[in-house]
Design an enzyme around this catalytic site. Structure first.
Site, PDB file in Angstrom:
ATOM      1  CE1 TYR A 122      -2.960  -3.071   0.251  1.00 53.27           C
ATOM      2  CE2 TYR A 122      -3.822  -2.227   2.301  1.00 53.27           C
ATOM      3  CZ  TYR A 122      -3.852  -3.160   1.277  1.00 53.27           C
ATOM      4  OH  TYR A 122      -4.789  -4.164   1.296  1.00 53.27           O
ATOM      5  CE  LYS A 168       4.529 -17.525  -0.073  1.00 50.09           C
ATOM      6  NZ  LYS A 168       4.141 -18.861   0.341  1.00 50.09           N
ATOM      7  CG  ASP A 199       1.710 -19.725   2.295  1.00 51.04           C
ATOM      8  OD1 ASP A 199       2.490 -19.416   3.216  1.00 51.04           O
ATOM      9  OD2 ASP A 199       2.084 -20.376   1.301  1.00 51.04           O
ATOM     10  CG  ASP A 223      -6.730  -5.018   4.093  1.00 49.37           C
ATOM     11  OD1 ASP A 223      -7.732  -5.102   4.830  1.00 49.37           O
ATOM     12  OD2 ASP A 223      -6.688  -4.311   3.082  1.00 49.37           O
ATOM     13  CG  ASP A 227     -12.147  -8.801   5.938  1.00 45.93           C
ATOM     14  OD1 ASP A 227     -11.753  -7.909   6.719  1.00 45.93           O
ATOM     15  OD2 ASP A 227     -12.962  -8.596   5.026  1.00 45.93           O
TER      16      ASP A 227
END
Ligand code: ATP
Length: 327
Positions: A122, A168, A199, A223, A227
């Site tokens: 971002y 990662k 992951d 982000d 959720d």
């Protein structure tokens, strides 16, 4: 008396904000509210999604409470007021605690997600060329050290035993950089430091969430995972958040303006109320935060739930029950 900038915003924002203020007032903490505008309705009325006077009010307050703002992706000249506010107030840390309040969640976990708020994917450094589009993923030493330190300080303050870095680093050089800084900063703390590929963590949050306590990670990963975590703990209606900087802080629910249910008095105000509780803690009222969290839990466990949580009560009724349970 602490001055608080209150930005109700769009959609369900004003509804959940009223519920939140009612609960905050019921704790007995005296706060001075300065109301300010931002979001789509404000843009349509006055041509600005984040007016200068709102920024000024935010800068002059000890903290901000934000309901929700709508950010249409197809409106030219309109940018997310939340992202702009985070930039303007230099809110580098995004803090999202997740736990099950209803006793009926997919997972009964207790995890705090600390997300870097200012860079990563971002970064805003992007270009679209004829046959390709490029976004630069920027990871700086300064911002990484700052967010990792924030996570460890949080763990110390709230007696949490373990901080796990999600990355990662097996693929991305920028994550290798993030990981190295994480372990270097960790050496200065008597808190267990762990790591996991992001992951694998997405899977383990579902199959074995007990292995996690405080998580620290980059912007986009945080982000997405928040959720997932909200889904596991009762949905967006129960997920509060804080964006914190050196001098300012904004407290807001993770959910958006939810225009599909706006104006119906049906929104779940728990996430906003719990964000308000986090703000009280930030202002030094830790006991009041606990009282609110307990009252929300009691309310939910007694079956007083909004529709999103499988119940039948409305926004105001839920807030009134929380106030009753505050005692
Ligand atoms: P935005 O673009 O502002 O994020 P959105 O509709 O994409 O808006 P949300 O506003 O977070 O995203 O809503 C996603 C879904 O969750 C919607 O169906 C909405 O009704 C539901 N939802 C979000 N917040 C609440 C809430 N507080 N109470 C009940 N349902 C909610």
């Amino acid at each position: 008396m602490d001055k608080i900038c209150v930005i109700p915003g769009d959609g369900v924002g004003p509804e959940v904000m009223e519920a939140c203020l009612e609960v905050l007032d019921a704790t007995g903490v005296r706060l001075e509210y300065v109301r300010a505008r931002a979001g789509l309705a404000c843009y349509e009325r006055c041509g600005s999604y984040l007016p200068e006077e709102t920024l000024e009010a935010a800068r002059e307050s000890r903290a901000c409470l934000l309901g929700a703002v709508q950010s249409p992706s197809d409106l030219r000249g309109y940018r997310s007021p939340i992202v702009e506010l985070r930039k303007a107030l230099e809110l580098y840390a995004n803090l999202r605690p997740f736990r099950c309040y209803t006793g009926r969640c997919l997972r009964d976990l207790d995890i705090v997600l600390v997300r870097e708020n200012t860079e990563g994917l971002y970064s805003g450094i992007e270009r679209v060329e004829e046959d390709r589009a490029v976004t630069e993923r920027v990871v700086t030493r300064k911002a990484t050290e700052r967010i990792v330190r924030f996570a460890f300080e949080y763990a110390l303050k709230y007696n949490r035993g373990r901080v796990t870095c999600l990355h990662k680093a097996n693929v991305l050089e920028s994550d290798r950089f993030f990981r190295e800084i994480f372990f270097r900063v960790a050496e200065g703390y008597r808190v267990e430091a762990g790591e996991e590929l992001v992951d694998a963590a997405a899977l383990h949050l579902i199959t074995d969430p007990g292995r996690f306590d405080v998580l620290v990670t980059a912007n986009l990963y945080g982000d997405i995972l928040s959720d997932e975590l909200a889904g596991l703990t009762g949905g967006l209606g129960f997920a509060p958040s804080a964006s914190i900087g050196e001098e300012h802080a904004v407290f807001e629910p993770v959910h958006g303006a939810a225009p599909d249910i706006a104006g119906k008095g049906a929104a779940n105000p728990a996430a906003m109320i719990l964000s308000g509780a986090m703000m009280l803690d930030h202002l030094g009222y830790a006991e009041e935060r606990e009282r609110i969290e307990q009252a929300v839990e009691e309310t939910c466990r007694a079956g007083v739930l909004t529709r999103d949580a499988g119940g039948r009560c409305g926004t105001e009724e839920f807030a009134a029950e929380v106030v009753r349970n505050l005692g």
